[in-house]
Each structure stands twice: as structure tokens, then as C-alpha cells.
Write a protein that holds these residues in place. Structure first.
Motif, PDB file in Angstrom:
ATOM      1  N   ASN A 287     -28.791  14.722 -34.156  1.00  0.00           N
ATOM      2  CA  ASN A 287     -29.580  15.415 -33.154  1.00  0.00           C
ATOM      3  C   ASN A 287     -28.681  16.265 -32.277  1.00  0.00           C
ATOM      4  N   LYS A 288     -28.890  17.568 -32.337  1.00  0.00           N
ATOM      5  CA  LYS A 288     -28.094  18.525 -31.569  1.00  0.00           C
ATOM      6  C   LYS A 288     -26.601  18.299 -31.826  1.00  0.00           C
ATOM      7  N   GLY A 289     -26.273  18.024 -33.089  1.00  0.00           N
ATOM      8  CA  GLY A 289     -24.886  17.848 -33.496  1.00  0.00           C
ATOM      9  C   GLY A 289     -24.277  16.489 -33.236  1.00  0.00           C
ATOM     10  N   GLN A 290     -25.056  15.569 -32.702  1.00  0.00           N
ATOM     11  CA  GLN A 290     -24.537  14.217 -32.409  1.00  0.00           C
ATOM     12  C   GLN A 290     -25.163  13.194 -33.336  1.00  0.00           C
ATOM     13  N   PRO A 291     -24.399  12.171 -33.718  1.00  0.00           N
ATOM     14  CA  PRO A 291     -24.965  11.120 -34.564  1.00  0.00           C
ATOM     15  C   PRO A 291     -25.966  10.281 -33.777  1.00  0.00           C
ATOM     16  N   SER A 292     -26.859   9.626 -34.514  1.00  0.00           N
ATOM     17  CA  SER A 292     -27.837   8.745 -33.863  1.00  0.00           C
ATOM     18  C   SER A 292     -27.165   7.465 -33.372  1.00  0.00           C
ATOM     19  N   CYS A 293     -27.804   6.820 -32.420  1.00  0.00           N
ATOM     20  CA  CYS A 293     -27.271   5.581 -31.827  1.00  0.00           C
ATOM     21  C   CYS A 293     -27.575   4.403 -32.747  1.00  0.00           C
ATOM     22  N   GLY A 294     -26.666   3.486 -32.817  1.00  0.00           N
ATOM     23  CA  GLY A 294     -26.822   2.292 -33.646  1.00  0.00           C
ATOM     24  C   GLY A 294     -26.012   1.159 -33.052  1.00  0.00           C
ATOM     25  N   THR A 295     -25.398   0.368 -33.905  1.00  0.00           N
ATOM     26  CA  THR A 295     -24.538  -0.731 -33.470  1.00  0.00           C
ATOM     27  C   THR A 295     -23.094  -0.379 -33.771  1.00  0.00           C
ATOM     28  N   VAL A 296     -22.246  -0.558 -32.765  1.00  0.00           N
ATOM     29  CA  VAL A 296     -20.810  -0.307 -32.965  1.00  0.00           C
ATOM     30  C   VAL A 296     -20.026  -1.513 -32.459  1.00  0.00           C
ATOM     31  N   LYS A 297     -18.906  -1.760 -33.122  1.00  0.00           N
ATOM     32  CA  LYS A 297     -17.982  -2.815 -32.697  1.00  0.00           C
ATOM     33  C   LYS A 297     -16.618  -2.194 -32.505  1.00  0.00           C
ATOM     34  N   ASP A 298     -16.054  -2.420 -31.336  1.00  0.00           N
ATOM     35  CA  ASP A 298     -14.733  -1.891 -31.048  1.00  0.00           C
ATOM     36  C   ASP A 298     -13.693  -2.990 -31.280  1.00  0.00           C
TER      37      ASP A 298
END
Length: 199
Positions: free
Chosen positions: A188-199
Motif C-alpha cells: 500500500n503506497k509502496g509499503q508492505p502490509s502489517c503482520g507479525t515480526v520478531k526482532d
């Protein structure tokens, strides 16, 4: 509008603090859920330390880091909130004496979910915890609410051992982007969709 919220067991804080001080790691869990109504005041951050789903995330996060059993305790976070119009800035701070180690961000829901005006979320690690940015657009009357809802689970490491744990690879360095996303699916507008991330 600047609001400081202590989102924890206020009455039991001294008991928690003494327990936390004896452990190498601490886990805090917060739910970020800014809701923008067509006309109204947005909702902000909710403590989910007692929430079963958040507790499960905290346990999973500790296992992900591979910390030894008995060295993790739950703690309360201090959350600062600065909300101006469609933008929200939040800082989720670990208890005193702890630095950022790792985190898990699980996106629950995003509205609008697609398009150039899909809601935005970004988060970066800082020494004291995690800094969060949200943008939830205000819609016209009758078009409904907008929001970004996500569970944040942050692991802190005791300051005295923080650098050694980072060198060993158990903890991540702070000062990095954890998530930068828009909407719930696609790009969306060049950005990835939100999901789950682990740092």
C-alpha cells in the motif's frame, strides 16, 4: 495532548519491582490500538499484562530468545502517549534497570486495510524499550472508524549484563527499525502490509 500512563499493577508495583530486580530478563506486554472516529477522541494504549493471549505471547517471546527458565519475570511498563490529529507517538518503557533485548509485534487488525489511505504503523527499538508511531486517517462522517491494533511483547535485559548478551547474540542492538507497514494485505503506497515480526 501529552498523557503519561502507568499501565501496570499500581497497587502491587513494589512487589513486582523486587521480583523483577532479581531476574536477568523481564517481559512487558502492551496493546497499541489507536482508533480514529469520524468525529471523536482516539483510543490509545491498553495494558495486557493480565490478558491470556498477551501472557502466551510473553512466554513464547522468552522461549524465542532462549533464556533459561526462572530468569524471566513479568513487569509493568510505563507508556507515554503523544496524540496529535491522525498521528500517534507512543513509547513503551521497560522497568528501571533494564535495556531493550528483543521484541515481538503481532498485528491484530488494520482499518483501512488497503490503499493509499490505509492505516500506518512503525516501531523502533530504543535503549529503554520501543518507540511506536501510528497514523490512522480521519474519515468523513458515516464512513466509520479507522485503527491499527497490535500486541507488543518486549523483553528487557538487566543493564549490567546487556552488552554481554548482545555480543553473545542473545539480545539485539537497539536503535533499529522493527516494523514499518501500511494496511493489512498487499503493498500500500509502496509499503508492505502489517503482520507479525520478531526482532
Amino acid at each position: 495532548m501529552q498523557v503519561i500512563l502507568a499501565l501496570a499493577f499500581v497497587s502491587a508495583m513494589s512487589a513486582v519491582s523486587s521480583e523483577v530486580a532479581a531476574t536477568d530478563y523481564v517481559v512487558v506486554s502492551e496493546k497499541v490500538n489507536p482508533v480514529m472516529q469520524p468525529k471523536g477522541v482516539p483510543d490509545i494504549v491498553v495494558d495486557c499484562l493480565n490478558n491470556t493471549a498477551c501472557a502466551a505471547l510473553a512466554e513464547a517471546a522468552a522461549a524465542y530468545v532462549g533464556v533459561p527458565p526462572g530468569t524471566v519475570s513479568g513487569g509493568g511498563a510505563l507508556v507515554s502517549v503523544d496524540r496529535a490529529g491522525e498521528e500517534g507517538r507512543y513509547v513503551i518503557r521497560l522497568p528501571a534497570g533494564y535495556q531493550y533485548c528483543r521484541s515481538t509485534i503481532q498485528t491484530i487488525s488494520v482499518v483501512p486495510a488497503t490503499g493509499d489511505r490505509a492505516s500506518v504503523m512503525g516501531a523502533s527499538s530504543i535503549k529503554e524499550g520501543v518507540s511506536v508511531y501510528t497514523w490512522t486517517p480521519k474519515r468523513n462522517l458515516g464512513e466509520g472508524k479507522t485503527w491499527v491494533e497490535a500486541d507488543y511483547t518486549i523483553i528487557g535485559v538487566r543493564e549490567e549484563i546487556a552488552e554481554a548478551q548482545r555480543v553473545a547474540g542473545r539480545c539485539r542492538p537497539y536503535g533499529r527499525t522493527i516494523i514499518s507497514c501500511r494496511g493489512a494485505s498487499g503493498t500500500n503506497k509502496g509499503q508492505p502490509s502489517c503482520g507479525t515480526v520478531k526482532d
